[in-house]
Design an enzyme around this catalytic site. Sequence first.
Site, PDB file in Angstrom:
ATOM      1  N   LYS A   1       0.548  -1.126  -0.053  1.00 13.19           N
ATOM      2  CA  LYS A   1       0.001  -0.057  -0.127  1.00 13.19           C
ATOM      3  C   LYS A   1       0.845   1.111  -0.011  1.00 13.19           C
ATOM      4  O   LYS A   1       2.093   1.312   0.272  1.00 13.19           O
ATOM      5  CB  LYS A   1      -1.113  -0.010   1.276  1.00 13.19           C
ATOM      6  CG  LYS A   1      -2.069  -1.077   1.136  1.00 13.19           C
ATOM      7  CD  LYS A   1      -3.256  -0.763   0.761  1.00 13.19           C
ATOM      8  CE  LYS A   1      -4.211  -2.053   0.539  1.00 13.19           C
ATOM      9  NZ  LYS A   1      -5.172  -2.318   1.610  1.00 13.19           N
TER      10      LYS A   1
ATOM     11  N   ARG B   1      -3.643  -9.717   5.037  1.00 16.06           N
ATOM     12  CA  ARG B   1      -4.076 -10.117   3.820  1.00 16.06           C
ATOM     13  C   ARG B   1      -2.809  -9.345   2.793  1.00 16.06           C
ATOM     14  O   ARG B   1      -2.437  -8.305   2.698  1.00 16.06           O
ATOM     15  CB  ARG B   1      -5.408  -9.189   3.472  1.00 16.06           C
ATOM     16  CG  ARG B   1      -5.601  -9.258   1.887  1.00 16.06           C
ATOM     17  CD  ARG B   1      -6.914  -8.311   1.830  1.00 16.06           C
ATOM     18  NE  ARG B   1      -7.569  -8.404   0.374  1.00 16.06           N
ATOM     19  CZ  ARG B   1      -6.805  -7.647  -0.522  1.00 16.06           C
ATOM     20  NH1 ARG B   1      -6.018  -6.998  -0.677  1.00 16.06           N
ATOM     21  NH2 ARG B   1      -7.240  -7.724  -2.088  1.00 16.06           N
TER      22      ARG B   1
HETATM   23  N1  HH2 Z   1      -7.457  -3.913   0.207  1.00 14.34           N
HETATM   24  C1  HH2 Z   1      -7.593  -4.298  -1.027  1.00 14.34           C
HETATM   25  C2  HH2 Z   1      -8.806  -4.820  -1.742  1.00 14.34           C
HETATM   26  N2  HH2 Z   1      -9.487  -5.419  -0.676  1.00 14.34           N
HETATM   27  N3  HH2 Z   1     -10.217  -6.301   1.614  1.00 14.34           N
HETATM   28  C3  HH2 Z   1      -9.797  -6.100   2.777  1.00 14.34           C
HETATM   29  N4  HH2 Z   1     -10.572  -6.530   3.670  1.00 14.34           N
HETATM   30  N5  HH2 Z   1      -8.660  -5.535   3.472  1.00 14.34           N
HETATM   31  C4  HH2 Z   1      -8.078  -4.434   2.556  1.00 14.34           C
HETATM   32  O1  HH2 Z   1      -6.854  -3.947   3.035  1.00 14.34           O
HETATM   33  C5  HH2 Z   1      -8.134  -4.574   1.074  1.00 14.34           C
HETATM   34  C6  HH2 Z   1      -9.160  -5.521   0.649  1.00 14.34           C
HETATM   35  C7  HH2 Z   1      -6.709  -3.376  -2.086  1.00 14.34           C
HETATM   36  O2  HH2 Z   1      -5.631  -4.249  -2.608  1.00 14.34           O
HETATM   37  P1  HH2 Z   1      -5.743  -5.228  -3.890  1.00 14.34           P
HETATM   38  O3  HH2 Z   1      -6.757  -5.897  -3.866  1.00 14.34           O
HETATM   39  O4  HH2 Z   1      -4.223  -5.529  -4.237  1.00 14.34           O
HETATM   40  O5  HH2 Z   1      -5.964  -3.886  -4.892  1.00 14.34           O
HETATM   41  P2  HH2 Z   1      -7.203  -3.366  -6.022  1.00 14.34           P
HETATM   42  O6  HH2 Z   1      -8.408  -3.050  -4.932  1.00 14.34           O
HETATM   43  O7  HH2 Z   1      -6.783  -2.462  -6.686  1.00 14.34           O
HETATM   44  O8  HH2 Z   1      -7.538  -4.753  -6.742  1.00 14.34           O
END
Ligand code: HH2
Length: 292
Positions: free
Chosen positions: A237, A271
């Site tokens: 992040k 995560r």
């Molecule tokens: N962060 C992301 C997506 N989903 N869910 C939870 N519970 N907690 C988090 O911190 C969280 C999440 C963002 O990360 P990523 O899936 O890699 O990115 P994107 O949303 O751009 O696909």
Amino acid sequence: MVESTATGSIDRPFPTPAAPRDGAVLQDLLAKARPLVMGVLNVTPDSFSDGGRFLDPKAAIGHAGHLVAEGADILDLGAESTRPYGGAVRVALDEERQRLDPVLPAVVSLGVPVSIDTLKAAIAAWALEKGASIVNDVWGLQRDPDMARVVAEHGVPVVIMHNRETADPAIDIITDVTEFFSRSLEIAWSAGIHRHRIVLDPGIGFGKTAEQSIACIARLHEFAAYGLPLLVGASRKRFINSVAPSEPMERLGGSLAAHLLAIERGAAIVRVHDVAPTVQALAVAAAIRRAR
Ligand code: HH2
């Protein structure tokens, strides 16, 4: 010899060790009595760190296999980028389902619980029918008015994540997260979601300045007052960039530091995109802690 499984009976064998499909899935995970690693699988073109890498179903299924082999306890499958830093392209329901459809059954058959990372109750319901066993809602049951009902009716665990439309550097973020959790828990309990099926997540990077994201990890123990398991997703992040300038793919060191400190402050689940280094870091930290 025919073995009993969580979902099977002694006289009816199951070919794959399918994860339990009800609220017991969370209790079974927590019974491991060690921090749990949730591996991220994004079948999206635009995720902030790995957009496009796993849009192809074969690549996605292969990556899921790697994450499990590396020690993931849960796979978090998402087909719409939540874009913590703005600029998310909203994905239509059909498109989201089409991205998930060729991937979900194969990922479920790997035998670890699959959480569905979606904003849409209809996608959550569909994914649960297809074998997902946890709902991960980055708007904590406060965006889609049908989400709480879907979770309650399926009797599955839910991750309630804090979110805001925009960051406001002037607010006390811990108070804001706490008030948000309280609202989400009201919604959950009114819908009949059992307390032991709820995980809370402060939503690192979502509607927060870098300082506020750091504060949420530093003061994570303050959310322990709810008596519910805590999840932290700091992986790659942007707050890491504010401390140590880096591109998303260069933030493994910062991600490991954040997750280790989150666990020290009570996180039960982290995560992550990088499962193997996280599993190693957690094992070494545990060994050092045991030797004290
Ligand atoms: N962060 C992301 C997506 N989903 N869910 C939870 N519970 N907690 C988090 O911190 C969280 C999440 C963002 O990360 P990523 O899936 O890699 O990115 P994107 O949303 O751009 O696909």
